[in-house]
Design an enzyme around this catalytic site. Sequence first.
Site, mmCIF file in Angstrom:
data_model
loop_
_atom_site.group_PDB
_atom_site.id
_atom_site.type_symbol
_atom_site.label_atom_id
_atom_site.label_comp_id
_atom_site.label_asym_id
_atom_site.label_seq_id
_atom_site.Cartn_x
_atom_site.Cartn_y
_atom_site.Cartn_z
ATOM 1 N N VAL A 1 16.728 21.495 20.268
ATOM 2 C CA VAL A 1 17.798 21.627 20.968
ATOM 3 C C VAL A 1 17.784 22.234 22.381
ATOM 4 O O VAL A 1 17.077 23.278 22.293
ATOM 5 C CB VAL A 1 18.686 22.958 20.177
ATOM 6 C CG1 VAL A 1 20.007 22.813 20.568
ATOM 7 C CG2 VAL A 1 18.848 22.133 18.554
ATOM 8 N N GLY A 2 18.485 21.653 23.099
ATOM 9 C CA GLY A 2 18.504 22.213 24.697
ATOM 10 C C GLY A 2 19.726 22.964 24.948
ATOM 11 O O GLY A 2 20.383 23.451 23.972
ATOM 12 N N ASP A 3 20.136 23.113 26.143
ATOM 13 C CA ASP A 3 21.311 23.993 26.539
ATOM 14 C C ASP A 3 22.617 23.258 26.471
ATOM 15 O O ASP A 3 23.565 23.856 26.394
ATOM 16 C CB ASP A 3 21.402 24.513 27.934
ATOM 17 C CG ASP A 3 21.132 23.170 28.986
ATOM 18 O OD1 ASP A 3 20.301 22.387 28.828
ATOM 19 O OD2 ASP A 3 21.862 23.307 30.093
ATOM 20 N N THR B 41 21.021 14.644 31.968
ATOM 21 C CA THR B 41 22.544 15.072 31.180
ATOM 22 C C THR B 41 23.687 14.855 32.104
ATOM 23 O O THR B 41 23.610 14.824 33.533
ATOM 24 C CB THR B 41 22.002 16.607 30.964
ATOM 25 O OG1 THR B 41 21.037 16.786 30.219
ATOM 26 C CG2 THR B 41 23.516 17.393 30.389
ATOM 27 N N THR C 184 22.985 21.204 33.639
ATOM 28 C CA THR C 184 22.201 20.322 33.503
ATOM 29 C C THR C 184 20.580 20.652 33.951
ATOM 30 O O THR C 184 20.637 21.012 35.219
ATOM 31 C CB THR C 184 22.412 18.919 33.541
ATOM 32 O OG1 THR C 184 21.262 18.001 32.902
ATOM 33 C CG2 THR C 184 22.482 18.564 35.007
#
Length: 292
Positions: free
Chosen positions: A191-193, A162, A213
């Site tokens: 979906v991540g952060d 990221t 990240t």
Amino acid sequence: MVVGDPRRRGGTADRRAAKSFDAYHAGLRAAFEAGEAVLAGGGSALDAVCAAVRALEDNPVFNAGRGAVLAADGRAELDASVMTGDGRAGAVTVSRWARNPVELAKAVRQHSPHVLLADPPRSLLATWDVVEAEVGWFETAPRVEQLRRLQAESAEGPRHGTVGAVALDGAGALAAATSTGGMANKANGRVGDSPIVGAGTYARDGVVAVSTTGEGEAFLAGVVAHDVYARMAYGQATLARAVEATLTAELGSRDAMGALIAVGAEGQIVVGTRSDTLLAAWRDGDEIVTRI
């Protein structure tokens, strides 16, 4: 201004697909210079972080934009978010059409009453004058091969790569931006952060701008970017102590890998990591430092 991209050393999939570290150094330097040029010209912190992240999205070395990891169906599902210190934010998840997801996130902030859009349609790009990617733009040969290998081995993909940027402009305004392809071979729709305000991105004028990240689920559960802000705003912690305490409490307790970059209201810079390798760039006096 700081740009960064943390990752682990090693790992079979990584070793086969990795570029030389010289390419990472060059990419980070180019991204930093793109953002710094905006600030030098009197531009805003928001435009600076978007310029830096856009450069990283266009560079296939990084896991964002072109060259991002591929989801289980072989397509790129991209996430991005931006936030300015006045409390306004924009984000996209499962973005398939925008050449630069960070620009679409910026457009959400500017043009939409919403903060987060999932799977934004192609028609929206034209409405907001966001450049559409050509067919096959995101998919590179190394990423296609990586996905084939992971699926053949029934393996979970890496969670690194990221990209993000934080900046303080001449008017004292702060901004942060984050962009990612997520996990290789991830379930479609995961979906991540990175597109979640408070988890992957946060900014508040007079306090701090943060981009994070790593293992997204840990950052989501720990609301990591906002936690740094809260320790400073409510607990009067210094930026360095806030970053250290947050990484220990929220990542250490979950045995999670990750990192963050942050800039404070007075221009202080902190790069914090629980990662084997952290790629970051910032200016130290007359020198642009790239750390790996």
